[in-house]
Structures are given as structure tokens and as C-alpha cells.
Design a protein around this motif. Structure first.
Motif, PDB file in Angstrom:
ATOM      1  N   MET A   1       0.841  -1.207   0.000  1.00  0.00           N
ATOM      2  CA  MET A   1       0.000   0.000   0.000  1.00  0.00           C
ATOM      3  C   MET A   1       0.872   1.252   0.000  1.00  0.00           C
ATOM      4  SD  MET A   1      -3.024  -1.012   2.669  1.00  0.00           S
ATOM      5  CE  MET A   1      -3.771   0.594   2.460  1.00  0.00           C
ATOM      6  N   ALA A   2       0.395   2.265  -0.746  1.00  0.00           N
ATOM      7  CA  ALA A   2       1.173   3.513  -0.830  1.00  0.00           C
ATOM      8  C   ALA A   2       1.286   4.165   0.547  1.00  0.00           C
ATOM      9  CB  ALA A   2       0.495   4.467  -1.801  1.00  0.00           C
ATOM     10  N   SER A   3       2.507   4.510   0.891  1.00  0.00           N
ATOM     11  CA  SER A   3       2.732   5.175   2.171  1.00  0.00           C
ATOM     12  C   SER A   3       2.512   6.691   2.011  1.00  0.00           C
ATOM     13  CB  SER A   3       4.157   4.912   2.658  1.00  0.00           C
ATOM     14  OG  SER A   3       5.080   5.499   1.760  1.00  0.00           O
ATOM     15  N   VAL A   4       2.539   7.401   3.113  1.00  0.00           N
ATOM     16  CA  VAL A   4       2.435   8.874   3.073  1.00  0.00           C
ATOM     17  C   VAL A   4       3.575   9.448   2.266  1.00  0.00           C
ATOM     18  CG1 VAL A   4       2.427  10.977   4.477  1.00  0.00           C
ATOM     19  CG2 VAL A   4       1.249   8.924   5.287  1.00  0.00           C
ATOM     20  N   GLN A   5       4.754   8.841   2.434  1.00  0.00           N
ATOM     21  CA  GLN A   5       5.932   9.296   1.696  1.00  0.00           C
ATOM     22  C   GLN A   5       5.734   9.125   0.196  1.00  0.00           C
ATOM     23  OE1 GLN A   5       8.602  10.862   2.414  1.00  0.00           O
ATOM     24  NE2 GLN A   5      10.006  10.448   0.703  1.00  0.00           N
ATOM     25  N   ASP A   6       5.146   7.942  -0.254  1.00  0.00           N
ATOM     26  CA  ASP A   6       4.891   7.701  -1.680  1.00  0.00           C
ATOM     27  C   ASP A   6       3.945   8.746  -2.250  1.00  0.00           C
ATOM     28  OD1 ASP A   6       6.511   5.459  -1.624  1.00  0.00           O
ATOM     29  OD2 ASP A   6       4.857   4.072  -1.223  1.00  0.00           O
ATOM     30  N   SER A   7       2.903   9.028  -1.527  1.00  0.00           N
ATOM     31  CA  SER A   7       1.928  10.019  -1.993  1.00  0.00           C
ATOM     32  C   SER A   7       2.558  11.397  -2.135  1.00  0.00           C
ATOM     33  CB  SER A   7       0.750  10.089  -1.002  1.00  0.00           C
ATOM     34  OG  SER A   7       0.103   8.837  -0.927  1.00  0.00           O
ATOM     35  N   TRP A   8       3.418  11.783  -1.174  1.00  0.00           N
ATOM     36  CA  TRP A   8       4.078  13.089  -1.235  1.00  0.00           C
ATOM     37  C   TRP A   8       4.966  13.183  -2.464  1.00  0.00           C
ATOM     38  CZ3 TRP A   8       8.936  15.063  -1.524  1.00  0.00           C
ATOM     39  CH2 TRP A   8       9.061  16.422  -1.273  1.00  0.00           C
ATOM     40  N   LEU A   9       5.727  12.076  -2.745  1.00  0.00           N
ATOM     41  CA  LEU A   9       6.626  12.070  -3.899  1.00  0.00           C
ATOM     42  C   LEU A   9       5.846  12.180  -5.208  1.00  0.00           C
ATOM     43  CD1 LEU A   9       9.230   9.311  -2.912  1.00  0.00           C
ATOM     44  CD2 LEU A   9       9.667  11.758  -3.190  1.00  0.00           C
ATOM     45  N   LYS A  10       4.730  11.497  -5.317  1.00  0.00           N
ATOM     46  CA  LYS A  10       3.915  11.517  -6.529  1.00  0.00           C
ATOM     47  C   LYS A  10       3.369  12.936  -6.778  1.00  0.00           C
ATOM     48  CE  LYS A  10       0.096   9.062  -8.745  1.00  0.00           C
ATOM     49  NZ  LYS A  10      -0.954   8.021  -8.605  1.00  0.00           N
ATOM     50  N   THR A  11       2.893  13.547  -5.733  1.00  0.00           N
ATOM     51  CA  THR A  11       2.357  14.919  -5.871  1.00  0.00           C
ATOM     52  C   THR A  11       3.451  15.892  -6.250  1.00  0.00           C
ATOM     53  OG1 THR A  11       0.664  14.421  -4.213  1.00  0.00           O
ATOM     54  CG2 THR A  11       1.107  16.757  -4.672  1.00  0.00           C
ATOM     55  N   ASP A  12       4.625  15.740  -5.649  1.00  0.00           N
ATOM     56  CA  ASP A  12       5.747  16.629  -5.917  1.00  0.00           C
ATOM     57  C   ASP A  12       6.209  16.511  -7.355  1.00  0.00           C
ATOM     58  OD1 ASP A  12       7.704  18.536  -4.851  1.00  0.00           O
ATOM     59  OD2 ASP A  12       9.154  16.921  -5.284  1.00  0.00           O
ATOM     60  N   GLN A  13       6.203  15.257  -7.909  1.00  0.00           N
ATOM     61  CA  GLN A  13       6.600  15.059  -9.303  1.00  0.00           C
ATOM     62  C   GLN A  13       5.666  15.802 -10.244  1.00  0.00           C
ATOM     63  OE1 GLN A  13       9.798  13.865  -9.226  1.00  0.00           O
ATOM     64  NE2 GLN A  13       9.273  12.413 -10.862  1.00  0.00           N
ATOM     65  N   ALA A  14       4.387  15.734  -9.968  1.00  0.00           N
ATOM     66  CA  ALA A  14       3.415  16.403 -10.829  1.00  0.00           C
ATOM     67  C   ALA A  14       3.545  17.918 -10.776  1.00  0.00           C
ATOM     68  CB  ALA A  14       2.001  15.976 -10.426  1.00  0.00           C
ATOM     69  N   GLU A  15       3.920  18.418  -9.618  1.00  0.00           N
ATOM     70  CA  GLU A  15       4.066  19.870  -9.483  1.00  0.00           C
ATOM     71  C   GLU A  15       5.338  20.368 -10.148  1.00  0.00           C
ATOM     72  OE1 GLU A  15       3.877  20.593  -5.340  1.00  0.00           O
ATOM     73  OE2 GLU A  15       1.682  20.384  -5.219  1.00  0.00           O
ATOM     74  N   LEU A  16       6.375  19.549 -10.172  1.00  0.00           N
ATOM     75  CA  LEU A  16       7.664  19.969 -10.714  1.00  0.00           C
ATOM     76  C   LEU A  16       7.707  19.894 -12.239  1.00  0.00           C
ATOM     77  CD1 LEU A  16      10.278  18.419  -8.264  1.00  0.00           C
ATOM     78  CD2 LEU A  16       9.977  20.842  -8.778  1.00  0.00           C
ATOM     79  N   PHE A  17       7.106  18.868 -12.838  1.00  0.00           N
ATOM     80  CA  PHE A  17       7.323  18.593 -14.265  1.00  0.00           C
ATOM     81  C   PHE A  17       6.028  18.711 -15.065  1.00  0.00           C
ATOM     82  CE2 PHE A  17      10.491  16.022 -11.944  1.00  0.00           C
ATOM     83  CZ  PHE A  17      11.650  16.609 -12.437  1.00  0.00           C
ATOM     84  N   ASP A  18       6.112  19.573 -16.088  1.00  0.00           N
ATOM     85  CA  ASP A  18       4.943  19.760 -16.949  1.00  0.00           C
ATOM     86  C   ASP A  18       4.575  18.482 -17.708  1.00  0.00           C
ATOM     87  OD1 ASP A  18       4.736  22.361 -16.140  1.00  0.00           O
ATOM     88  OD2 ASP A  18       5.841  23.189 -17.871  1.00  0.00           O
ATOM     89  N   ILE A  19       5.621  17.715 -18.109  1.00  0.00           N
ATOM     90  CA  ILE A  19       5.367  16.498 -18.887  1.00  0.00           C
ATOM     91  C   ILE A  19       4.521  15.501 -18.098  1.00  0.00           C
ATOM     92  CG2 ILE A  19       7.490  15.330 -18.152  1.00  0.00           C
ATOM     93  CD1 ILE A  19       5.806  15.090 -21.591  1.00  0.00           C
ATOM     94  N   ILE A  20       4.724  15.439 -16.763  1.00  0.00           N
ATOM     95  CA  ILE A  20       3.927  14.544 -15.916  1.00  0.00           C
ATOM     96  C   ILE A  20       2.478  15.013 -15.886  1.00  0.00           C
ATOM     97  CG2 ILE A  20       3.642  13.616 -13.586  1.00  0.00           C
ATOM     98  CD1 ILE A  20       6.098  12.552 -14.978  1.00  0.00           C
ATOM     99  N   LYS A  21       2.312  16.351 -15.747  1.00  0.00           N
ATOM    100  CA  LYS A  21       0.948  16.889 -15.745  1.00  0.00           C
ATOM    101  C   LYS A  21       0.234  16.552 -17.060  1.00  0.00           C
ATOM    102  CE  LYS A  21       2.206  20.897 -12.849  1.00  0.00           C
ATOM    103  NZ  LYS A  21       2.371  22.361 -12.848  1.00  0.00           N
ATOM    104  N   LYS A  22       0.980  16.730 -18.184  1.00  0.00           N
ATOM    105  CA  LYS A  22       0.413  16.495 -19.507  1.00  0.00           C
ATOM    106  C   LYS A  22      -0.023  15.040 -19.673  1.00  0.00           C
ATOM    107  CE  LYS A  22       1.635  16.875 -24.411  1.00  0.00           C
ATOM    108  NZ  LYS A  22       2.709  17.238 -25.362  1.00  0.00           N
TER     109      LYS A  22
END
Length: 793
Positions: free
Chosen positions: A176-197
């Protein structure tokens, strides 16, 4: 002059040495080569001009391959290589027979008969087998557990199935995704436009982009995968591909691990130690469970063939009425009976298929139409027998397609096995042959307009070869020689290779044009001068009414010069369901010669086709149901009565002998009819049917746990206390059919009962069918001594 006299003396000695008379056990029971070796294994050349066969006219150590041309009729030596080329390598043909397939050395070869070109289709370490043509001339074959298809036009090889041994692998659970995993996933989306796209487009995120250089082409369509079918612990069998290539049917069987297999000790071994021979199970052990499936390639789906839809699948056999508690329990469970499925058997185009369902309790056989797209079945014919289903050709042994809608089969519906034609589209059934006789073999002509069949229409003990229109009508008899006629027809259907024999003449090869009234020409002469020196008897062929009013057929060997006691001997053939009262050479050739010897020594001998013998229809075949040692024994007793009345034998001096089932009847005769039989020799006998095999015994007596009445009624061991006359028993110690344990158990009963009028002869190196001449000689010397010392007192 002296030299001339000496030459005459030597010639006289040679001639005398070739005379077999007087018959003795030692002469009769030698290696059978002394009689001459009959031809066997007939095969026609592909051009229908030559017959190849196995023969040994000079009684050499090994048989050799011979050939004979239909033109000159003279047999000559042929080499196996030449035979393989001329018979066409046992080709499997396409629909118009222009193409052929065969297997050699585990690889598949292809032959074009128009161009005379042979091609090798496979060259692998694994074995390829079962090659055949689909309707469109593409080829399917099996390698290992899987089926492959070859397109001859473009040489494309396609795998049709993906059977995998073992269990389906289980995927490891993702944590199961930990709190740390969720934070990393959100941070990736905020940092990189390609992930958002990509998140917005729902495409895979990763290092490589879409259609750019060095990336994956997102328009790429992955190749369709073959559905993986995991076999787990089940055994895969009966893989069949429909002629249109769409459906693959297969059977999965779950092996039984709880059954007990017999172990047969072998005492005379090269090692000097006792070694165990693994054997069969006993009747009543748990049957393996099988299910048949369909893989539809077009829909990439798998489904089971639905046996629950079979009409009467829950019907109980009548015998359970003798067991009210069992009847109540089984009726309450209301379970489907187990069935075994044969097929599917497809028509030429693959538009229709039939399945044969055989009930595990042996009471029902259904011919069913299969809807391969759904797995559903519908009834075309049901054969029900409260004893057991059987008879020649019944059960799919003679079944095939005439055209896309009509197929032929055999049934005992009228009491005798006859030919029927069924239209799968309309359900209409038509009986083609009829009468109080049996169709014993059946084949369809190449043009599918004519049935060729063997049958005992003239007499139960005479077989002839006939032809008739598939629509029915008059028979045309093709063979004319009285006796046994076994036919191998040439590929062009213009010639018959006839394996023929008469009562006193062993099998020989004859060739005849396939025309009524044509003459059969003898090709081989196999019997030795010594064998021919004796005038072997043609026994009297007689019938008598048994106590139930039925006709019973028998062969009688009248005594040449009856002994003053006028003794008689009854020979009881084996196998139960077998025929020995016929006009052809007996498979019991040693016993035939022994019966001649007994007749020479003042005995009248009778050989009876008792109830349950083959060749006489359903009622005769099943007359021993739940009562072995009933009508079959009383027929032999009634035969003795006939001998007393018509041949003048003394009823106080009658003996009997036989092997296997004949040994069983001998024991029952000595126990249940002690006033009729003064002496008996029981060879390789069943003494307790609960210890015999399942396939044979369950047909006749059901299963011991379900029908103990039948087993106690039918097993000699329960009557051992009734023994009065003199009994000889003989048994091979490594008998894997009727195990040595059987005779040991009844021996212990005799000891406990205090009986002393019995003898047991054991043969340490012999299986069920004896092989060594020394064993045959010892056994029959004991039998002859028994009769000489008891019946001639």
C-alpha cells in the motif's frame, strides 16, 4: 545294393520323424513353429498392385517381410525399406487425396502426389505427431502439449494453443502507498509539466516519449497473445482441432492418488533378488475425473462441454432397488452420473460435430450433437442397457460421416448389432441392416455410396464380407469360402486380401478381385509336413436347447474308440465374451490339438459357446449380468446332458478344464455341480471377482461396495466348501492379469476347510498367457494325468 537299402532306410526314418501321430502332450506343446507359421500383418501398396505381409515359411528365428503381386500371385521376400516406400508410409491424406502427411523419426513429412515431391516440414529435437490436414489444406500437428498450424501457401507457422504445465503463478501484492509515496507523486506532478500532460491524457509516464526519435511509437499495436491454459495437476489428452481451425477441444483428467495398485513379486530374476512388478488396481477403486473443454480461437475464450444437459444423466440403474438404503441416499443426492466423452468427431468441413458420452456405470451411451460455439449438446441417439452397453462396433468403434449432415453408427437396439444412419439436421434415424445376426466390422467406400461389412449372417460361426448401398437394400456377398474371412481391402477398392481359415486349417493368405462370385486364389502354404501328417478333426457342429429354451452352439469331438467307461471332457473357453464354436481355426490351437488327443484316447469332448459368448446378440452377451457362474455354467451342464443322450457318454465320468474365465467356470462347476463333474483342471482362474480389474468386472457385476450380492453370488471362493471331486489348479506366479494372489487365497480356504482332493501347480516365470513350451507341457501332462486317473477308473 547296400547303399541303396541304406538310403531307403534313411528316407523311411525321415518320413517317420515327420509323422505327428500318435499325438502326445510333448509333441503338441512344443514351440508352435513346429506347426508352421501363418502369414500376418497385411498391407497394400499405394498403387493397389502388391500385398506385403509378415511370414516365416521356413520357421526361422525371426519372421520376415514378403510381398505378392496381384498379377502373378507368387510370394517373394521383400525388404522393409521397399515396403515402406510402396505402401506410402501410412499417409494421412487431404480430402481429395492429392497430398499426404506422415511421421518419421519424430518429424513430419509432406508429400505431393501430383508433383511427386516430398518435403520435410519439421526438424526438431521434440517429437511432432498427429499431423493432419484442415479442410483448407493447411496442416496441424502436435508438439509436446501444444498444437501448431502450417500454412503451405506462405510457410507461416502459427501456434494455436499455449498449454503450460503447473499452476497459474500468483502476482506478488504491491504494498500500500505510504504517506511518503503520496508526497513524492504529488511533488513530481508539481515539478514537471510532462507529468501533468501525461496524467491529463491518461498516457503512460516514463522516460521515453511518444513518436519522437529514440522513443516508442504510440501507434504500435502489440501482437495478440495466445491465451495461457495452466494444466495444474491435471493430465492433458485428446487434443482435437476442428477442420476449419477455429475450435480446439481437449480433455483434462485429475489423477487419483488414493487408489492401491497391486504388486506382483517376481522370484526368478537375473539379479537373484525378488523384484516387484507394478500392477493394476482392483475393481471398485476411485475413477479419475475428466472434463472436456473447448478453446474458441476466434473469441479467445474457453468453456466446458456441458454434460449436465444429457437426457437421463441422473437416471439410476435398476440393481439399486435391491439396496433400499442405497437407493434412498442416491435419490436424495440427485447427482449427475459420471460420463466419459469421446470426440468430437467432425464432418469434413467442420460445420457439424458429434460427441459420444459413455456413462461410467456402463448403463448408457449417448450420441450427441455438439454446439462448439457454446459447449451445449443435444441428443441424437441414446442406447440404454440395464446390464451393460456393448456389442461389436458399438460405442463409436464403427462411426463416421457420410456427408455434411449424415453419419453412420452401430447399435444393439434390436438385440443384435446393426448399422444405422442419422441425419444431424433433422434427427431422423434409419436402420440399414437387420436380422438375428451381427455386423462385426464396417467401413465406408471412398465414394461414400457403399458400406462394406463383415457379418455372421449365414451362421453364427461363419463370417463373410458383404457390400450394400448406404440407403439400405439387398446385400451382395463378396466372399464364398466357408469359415473365417478377414478382409484387408486395397486402396483402390478393387482387390481383397483375405485371411482365411477353416476348423482344421490354420490361416492362409488369399487374393480375390472385389467382385461377387470371383475366385479367391491361395497365396501361402504355411503348415509343416509333420502337422499335415495327422488328420485333424472337423468337430461336429451341434446346437441344443438349454434349460431356459435358448439355442446353444457347441463343437463335439466324438471319441475314436470310446473307453469302456465312456468318459467325456468339457473344454471351457476363456474371456467370457469370446466365441470358439465357429468354422475357422481356433485361437485356442493348443487346446484344439489337445481335444483331438483326448478323442484319440477314448474321450468325447465338447466345447460350448455358453451364455455371454460373442456372436449371438445382446441377450446372450448379457445373460450373466450379476450372476457369473449362473447361465454360463448351466449351459455347460446342459451340454453334458446332451452328450449323455446323443453321444452315449457316462454321466459319472465327466471332467472339465479351461483357462482364465474357463478356469473360473471349472471352479464353479466343481463347487456348484459336484454330481456332474468328477474332475476339473482350473487354469489361471479368477477365484474372487472383487480382486479382478475394473473395466471388465464392473460391466458385469457393478462394484463390490455397491453390489455385494452380485460378487458373493459370482465368486468361487464363497463355494469352496462344496468341493467333492478331484481338482487341479495351475497358475503363473507373475500373472499381472489374474494375479497369483487369487489362487493363493482359495488355497488357504481349502486348507482351512480341511480339503485334500486338490492340487496346485505353480509356474514361476509365467504370466497369464504361458510362453515357455516346458510350462505348457508340464501343465497339460498334469491335466491328462488327472483325467486318466479319475475318469477312467
Amino acid at each position: 545294393m547296400k547303399k541303396y537299402i541304406l538310403a531307403l532306410l534313411l528316407l523311411s526314418t525321415v518320413v517317420h520323424a515327420q509323422q505327428v501321430a500318435p499325438l502326445t502332450v510333448e509333441k503338441i506343446m512344443r514351440d508352435p513353429k513346429w506347426m508352421g507359421v501363418a502369414p500376418t500383418n497385411y498391407k497394400w501398396s499405394a498403387d493397389s498392385k502388391t500385398v506385403f505381409f509378415t511370414w516365416n515359411p521356413e520357421s526361422k528365428e525371426k519372421d520376415q517381410t514378403y510381398s505378392v503381386s496381384v498379377v502373378n500371385g507368387k510370394p517373394i521376400l521383400a525388404d522393409d525399406k521397399n515396403m515402406a516406400q510402396e505402401i506410402g508410409n501410412n499417409y494421412t491424406y487431404n480430402n481429395d487425396r492429392s497430398l499426404g502427411l506422415y511421421e518419421k523419426g519424430g518429424d513430419i513429412y509432406f508429400y505431393n502426389f501430383k508433383t511427386k515431391v516430398e518435403s520435410r516440414l519439421t526438424n526438431t529435437v521434440e517429437r511432432e505427431s498427429g499431423a493432419r490436414f484442415l479442410f483448407n489444406n493447411e496442416i496441424v500437428y502436435q508438439r509436446g502439449d501444444n498444437v501448431f498450424q502450417v500454412n503451405l501457401a506462405n510457410s507461416e507457422l502459427k501456434q494455436l494453443t499455449n498449454f503450460v504445465r503447473g499452476k497459474r503463478p500468483t502476482s506478488p501484492e504491491r504494498p500500500m502507498a505510504s504517506v511518503q509515496d503520496s508526497w513524492l507523486k504529488t511533488d513530481q506532478a508539481e515539478l514537471f509539466d510532462i507529468i501533468k500532460k501525461r496524467n491529463k491524457a491518461g498516457t503512460r509516464s516514463g522516460m521515453f516519449g511518444g513518436g519522437g526519435r529514440g522513443g516508442f511509437n504510440t501507434s504500435f499495436t502489440p501482437q495478440k497473445m495466445i491465451k495461457t491454459i495452466y494444466l495444474e495437476d491435471r493430465i492433458l489428452t485428446n487434443i482435437i482441432v476442428s477442420p476449419d481451425g477455429r475450435f480446439v477441444t481437449y480433455r483434462l483428467t485429475t489423477p487419483v492418488t488414493t487408489n492401491h495398485n497391486i504388486i506382483v513379486p517376481n522370484y526368478v530374476t537375473a539379479s537373484g533378488y525378488t523384484e516387484d512388478i507394478p500392477g493394476r488396481t482392483k475393481v471398485g477403486e476411485t475413477l479419475a475425473k475428466s472434463e472436456s473443454f473447448i478453446y474458441d480461437q476466434q473469441r479467445d475464450s474457453i468453456y466446458v462441454i456441458h454434460t449436465a444437459q444429457i437426457p437421463g444423466i441422473k437416471d439410476l440403474p435398476d440393481y439399486v432397488k435391491d439396496y433400499p438404503k442405497q437407493l434412498e441416499e442416491r435419490a436424495k443426492k440427485n447427482e449427475d452420473r459420471k460420463v466419459n466423452l469421446l470426440g468430437p468427431i467432425w464432418n469434413e468441413r467442420g460445420s457439424n460435430a458429434i460427441i459420444i458420452a459413455d456413462a461410467a456405470d456402463n448403463k448408457d451411451l449417448w450420441i450427441l450433437k455438439l454446439n462448439a460455439a457454446t459447449g451445449e449438446v443435444s441428443l441424437l441417439d441414446r442406447q440404454r442397457d440395464e446390464a451393460w452397453i456393448g456389442g461389436p462396433g458399438v460405442g463409436g468403434r464403427s462411426l463416421g460421416w457420410i456427408d455434411q449432415n449424415r453419419f453412420y453408427y452401430q447399435s444393439e437396439a434390436t438385440g443384435y448389432s446393426h448399422v444405422y444412419v442419422c441425419n444431424i439436421a433433422t434427427g431422423e434415424k434409419k436402420q440399414i441392416t437387420s436380422g438375428k445376426w451381427e455386423v462385426q466390422s464396417l467401413q465406408l467406400s471412398k465414394d461414400k455410396k457403399t458400406f462394406y461389412l463383415s457379418g455372421n449372417k449365414e451362421h453364427p460361426g461363419i463370417t463373410h464380407f458383404y457390400k450394400m448401398n448406404i440407403e439400405g437394400g439387398d446385400f451382395v456377398q463378396l466372399t464364398s469360402m466357408k469359415g473365417g474371412n478377414e478382409i484387408t481391402m486395397s486402396p483402390d477398392e478393387k482387390w481383397l486380401a483375405i485371411n482365411y481359415s477353416y476348423m482344421d486349417k490354420p490361416w492362409e493368405l488369399y487374393i480375390q478381385p472385389n467382385k461377387p462370385g470371383a475366385k479367391a486364389v491361395q497365396v501361402t502354404k504355411s503348415t509343416s509336413t509333420e502337422f499335415d501328417s495327422y488328420k485333424w478333426r472337423q468337430p461336429d457342429m451341434v446346437t441344443f436347447k438349454n434349460r431356459h429354451g435358448a439355442d446353444v452352439y457347441a463343437r463335439v469331438y466324438p471319441a475314436t474308440n470310446p473307453h469302456p467307461n465312456k468318459p467325456a471332457v468339457v473344454f471351457v473357453h476363456g474371456a467370457g465374451y469370446l466365441q470358439n464354436v465357429h468354422f475357422w481355426w481356433s485361437q485356442y490351437f493348443r487346446e484344439y490339438m489337445f481335444n483331438n488327443m483326448l478323442a484319440d484316447n477314448g474321450y468325447t469332448v465338447i466345447d460350448i459357446d455358453y451364455t455371454a459368448s460373442s456372436g449371438y446378440g445382446r441377450d446372450h452377451r448379457t445373460g450373466i449380468y450379476r450372476d457369473m457362474g449362473g447361465k454360463d455354467l448351466s449351459d455347460n451342464v446342459d451340454g453334458v446332458k446332451m452328450l449323455v443322450e446323443k453321444y452315449g457318454v457316462n454321466p459319472k465320468h465327466v471332467g472339465l478344464y479351461g483357462g482364465s474365465y474357463g478356469g473360473f467356470i471349472t471352479l464353479m462347476g466343481m463347487f456348484k455341480e459336484p454330481e456332474v463333474f468328477a474332475a476339473g483342471a482350473a487354469l489361471r482362474s479368477v477365484t474372487d471377482w472383487a480382486h479382478y480389474n475394473h473395466g471388465y468386472t464392473s460391466n458385469i457385476l457393478n462394484e463390490p461396495v455397491n453390489d455385494p450380492i452380485a460378487y458373493k453370488r459370482s465368486s468361487p471362493i464363497y463355494y469352496a466348501d462344496k468341493l467333492k471331486g478331484n481338482l487341479l489348479m495351475a497358475h503363473g506366479m507373475v500373472d499381472v492379469n489374474v494375479n497369483f494372489q487369487d489362487i493363493v487365497r482359495i488355497t488357504q480356504r481349502f486348507i482351512e476347510l480341511g480339503k485334500d482332493n486338490w492340487e496346485l501347480a505353480v509356474y514361476p516365470v509365467e504370466d497369464h498367457g504361458f510362453v515357455e513350451p516346458s510350462s505348457w507341457t508340464d501343465e497339460y501332462k498334469r491335466i491328462f494325468k488327472l483325467f486318466e486317473t479319475t475318469l477312467k477308473k
